[in-house]
Design a protein around this motif. Structure first.
Motif, short mmCIF file in Angstrom:
data_model
loop_
_atom_site.label_atom_id
_atom_site.label_comp_id
_atom_site.label_asym_id
_atom_site.label_seq_id
_atom_site.Cartn_x
_atom_site.Cartn_y
_atom_site.Cartn_z
N HIS B 78 0.83 -1.22 0.00
CA HIS B 78 0.00 0.00 0.00
C HIS B 78 0.87 1.27 0.00
CE1 HIS B 78 -3.65 -2.30 0.99
NE2 HIS B 78 -2.86 -3.01 1.78
N PRO B 79 1.44 1.63 -1.13
CA PRO B 79 2.12 2.94 -1.17
C PRO B 79 1.13 4.01 -0.70
CG PRO B 79 2.47 1.73 -3.21
CD PRO B 79 1.45 0.96 -2.44
N SER B 91 -5.76 0.71 5.73
CA SER B 91 -6.20 -0.60 5.21
C SER B 91 -5.59 -1.76 6.00
CB SER B 91 -5.78 -0.75 3.73
OG SER B 91 -6.38 0.25 2.95
N LEU B 92 -4.90 -1.48 7.07
CA LEU B 92 -4.20 -2.55 7.79
C LEU B 92 -5.18 -3.56 8.39
CD1 LEU B 92 -1.30 -3.48 8.68
CD2 LEU B 92 -1.82 -2.45 10.87
N VAL B 93 -6.26 -3.06 8.95
CA VAL B 93 -7.24 -3.98 9.55
C VAL B 93 -7.81 -4.91 8.47
CG1 VAL B 93 -9.54 -4.11 10.55
CG2 VAL B 93 -7.84 -2.55 11.53
N ASP B 94 -8.16 -4.36 7.33
CA ASP B 94 -8.68 -5.19 6.23
C ASP B 94 -7.65 -6.22 5.80
OD1 ASP B 94 -11.04 -3.89 6.25
OD2 ASP B 94 -10.62 -2.63 4.50
N ASP B 95 -6.41 -5.78 5.69
CA ASP B 95 -5.34 -6.71 5.29
C ASP B 95 -5.22 -7.85 6.28
OD1 ASP B 95 -4.74 -5.15 3.12
OD2 ASP B 95 -2.57 -5.13 3.51
N LEU B 96 -5.23 -7.48 7.57
CA LEU B 96 -5.07 -8.50 8.61
C LEU B 96 -6.23 -9.49 8.60
CD1 LEU B 96 -3.82 -6.46 11.71
CD2 LEU B 96 -2.52 -8.11 10.36
N LEU B 108 -5.86 -10.65 17.20
CA LEU B 108 -5.00 -9.48 16.92
C LEU B 108 -5.67 -8.50 15.97
CD1 LEU B 108 -1.65 -11.44 16.66
CD2 LEU B 108 -2.09 -9.57 18.27
N VAL B 109 -6.53 -9.02 15.10
CA VAL B 109 -7.25 -8.12 14.17
C VAL B 109 -8.12 -7.15 14.99
CG1 VAL B 109 -8.81 -7.97 12.21
CG2 VAL B 109 -7.32 -9.96 12.45
N ASP B 110 -8.77 -7.68 16.02
CA ASP B 110 -9.62 -6.81 16.84
C ASP B 110 -8.79 -5.80 17.64
OD1 ASP B 110 -11.92 -7.88 15.90
OD2 ASP B 110 -12.41 -9.06 17.68
N LEU B 111 -7.59 -6.20 18.06
CA LEU B 111 -6.70 -5.22 18.73
C LEU B 111 -6.39 -4.08 17.77
CD1 LEU B 111 -3.87 -7.00 20.76
CD2 LEU B 111 -5.85 -5.74 21.63
N ALA B 112 -6.10 -4.44 16.51
CA ALA B 112 -5.82 -3.41 15.50
C ALA B 112 -7.05 -2.52 15.28
CB ALA B 112 -5.39 -4.06 14.19
#
Lengths: 279, 254
Positions: B78-79, B91-96, B108-112
């Motif tokens: 994701h530049p 977009s990190l949560v979606d990626d995880l 860990l997704v929920d922590l994010a």
């Protein structure tokens, strides 16, 4: 509310909000990073407005990307203008650079080629921003680590021509001149000598990282002696200019920065005294 | 001679994907390569620092090395297209949640999610809160059709795991030992009251009622979502919940 700026300032950092709110500090004015306050609400705007009541301010941006081939971002410009109206800074600065192209943002201050084409591009963009903000834009020379085969002129010639074409003003970063002079092998005094003195609205002082083969502009250390010497040289050539110390990382207690700022005051008094004597 | 377009696109590619820029750069090859490396390293360091700022508890849960690997993969994928680096990581949560590589623990997704929501509340728009006093003046017949506005910072976040105790413990003490969270589908409420970012856990029913208010539902419609099986006692519980929302500062003045 926008007062005249003179003397010696600091970049306002979150670590020092408490100090500025608790007591009047021996700092003549403050510079804020515009983007940190281009938000909807919360602590950033709360504290900056509180501190603004007690200190003259200038705004310094990092995301205008004046040199990019991408169109200027109207949303960004709108937010910038709204912040200008909210804080009434004495002036608004950004960097003579680009930060990305094709919609990407590298979040860095990337060097431009010193070409007639780049100059034409910048001239139109600076005109556009100045018209939109209804004020002269102040642009800072950046540190650079590469140069381009396409270059047709020196950095100082490029800057001089841009000032002549657009009537923009300059934020002369003495540390950046020094870092680039070592990295590219030119005499920093040649740069200072060539800058149109009347255009210099503000001076930045900062620290850098020294590596055997390159200097890196990190703003995480005290100002080094070579930069102090170049500052004294610049003052003798340009005269008194509002000056501040930029510290963005490894941020020390405010008292240490104020001590460093006192060195700048003393040096300016000595250097400008010499200038008067020379007359 | 290289045009401005060639130079900007070429240098950007050299920084982003290590493309060669030797035909653009002046000076000795070794020297220009060293200069280019400074930009490459600064790019990754700056974006990694932004992710560390935006996901402080995920960082503590994963540890420096695992977080660095996660950050590096995210930066490659994701530049940044954000004007402000403050939003890098959106977009990190979606990626995880979509990753094919198993995480050390799925919670860990929920922590994010909780990190990102707390960060968003920090500088969301200010709004004065509605008070009990302002509702006293409301005539009885006005109550059913009264609509409410939520404070702009309020987020209703769907979580699969009860991660709040872990988030709270790690947020207070990076080195604390934590127990694995239990699976529990619920709603996390995150908001800011004056300058303080706050959170609490809610059941999905309350989360749905708040979402309905955000979408313009009337108080009566909200009551029907909150009331269990439509019993008479539900009215009291709805009034109690409304009082709690007012006291917590979840509702904005009109």
């Amino acid at each position: 509310m926008s007062e005249a700026i003179a003397g010696f300032g600091l970049g306002l950092r979150t670590d020092h909000y408490g100090d500025f709110i608790a007591a009047r500090q021996p700092v003549d004015w403050l510079e804020i990073i515009s983007e940190n306050y281009m938000v909807a609400g919360g602590k950033p705007l709360h504290f900056v407005e509180q501190i603004r009541r007690d200190y003259p301010m200038v705004m310094h941006g990092v995301s205008l990307s004046i040199g990019s081939l991408d169109a200027l971002d109207p949303a960004y410009l709108g937010q910038l203008k709204a912040l200008v109206e909210r804080l009434e800074p004495a002036w608004v600065s950004d960097h003579l650079c680009w930060t990305g192209v094709a919609g990407v943002n590298l979040h860095d201050l990337l060097p431009l080629p010193y070409t007639a084409e780049a100059l034409r591009h910048l001239t139109a963009r600076v005109d556009q921003v100045q018209e939109f903000l209804r004020r002269r834009l102040v642009l800072e020379n950046v540190s650079s680590y590469v140069s381009f085969t396409a270059d047709e002129m020196s950095e100082w010639e490029f800057i001089g021509q841009l000032v002549a074409r657009t009537d923009c003003q300059l934020l002369l970063d003495i540390n950046n001149v020094y870092v680039s002079s070592i990295n590219h092998g030119f005499d920093a005094r040649t740069f200072i000598d060539a800058i149109p003195p009347a255009a210099v609205r503000q001076i930045h002082l900062a620290g850098h990282e020294t590596h055997p083969d390159i200097l890196i502009d990190t703003h995480d250390q005290p100002v080094c002696q070579a930069v102090w010497d170049l500052y004294a040289y610049a003052l003798r050539r340009i005269g008194a200019v509002p000056t501040m110390i930029e510290r963005d990382d490894n941020i020390p207690p405010l008292a240490l920065l104020i001590g460093e700022l006192a060195c700048a005051r003393e040096l300016a008094e000595r250097s400008l005294g010499q200038r008067e004597l020379a007359r | 001679m290289n045009s401005l377009a060639t130079i900007e696109n070429g240098l950007q590619a050299a920084i982003l994907v290590d493309a060669s820029a030797s035909d653009l750069l002046a000076g000795a090859a070794q020297r220009s390569a060293r200069g280019l490396d400074v930009y490459r390293a600064a790019y990754r360091a700056r974006l990694t620092a932004a992710l560390r700022d935006n996901f402080p508890v995920l960082l503590r849960a994963l540890g420096d090395d695992a977080f660095a690997a996660l950050a590096s993969a995210y930066i490659d994928a994701h530049p940044s297209r954000q004007r402000s680096i403050r939003w890098f990581g959106d977009s990190l949560v979606d990626d995880l949640s979509r990753t094919s590589e198993p995480l050390p623990h799925p919670a860990l997704v929920d922590l994010a999610r909780m990190d990102w929501a707390m960060r968003a509340a920090f500088d969301a728009a200010d709004a004065p809160c509605l008070t009990r006093h302002e509702l006293i003046a409301l005539a009885p017949e006005e109550w059913p059709n009264r609509r409410y506005r939520l404070v702009p910072s309020l987020q209703m976040v769907d979580l699969e795991w009860r991660v709040e105790p872990v988030w709270h413990a790690l947020n207070n003490d990076p080195g604390v030992a934590t127990e694995a969270p239990q699976r529990l589908a619920h709603t996390l409420l995150v908001w800011r009251r004056k300058l303080d970012c706050l959170w609490r856990s809610a059941d999905n029913r309350e989360g749905a009622a708040l979402r309905a208010l955000a979408d313009g539902a009337t108080f009566a419609e909200c009551c029907s979502l909150l009331a269990e099986d439509g019993d008479a006692a539900a009215v009291h519980s709805v009034v109690a919940v409304l009082g709690q929302w007012l006291d917590e500062g979840l509702l904005a003045r009109d």
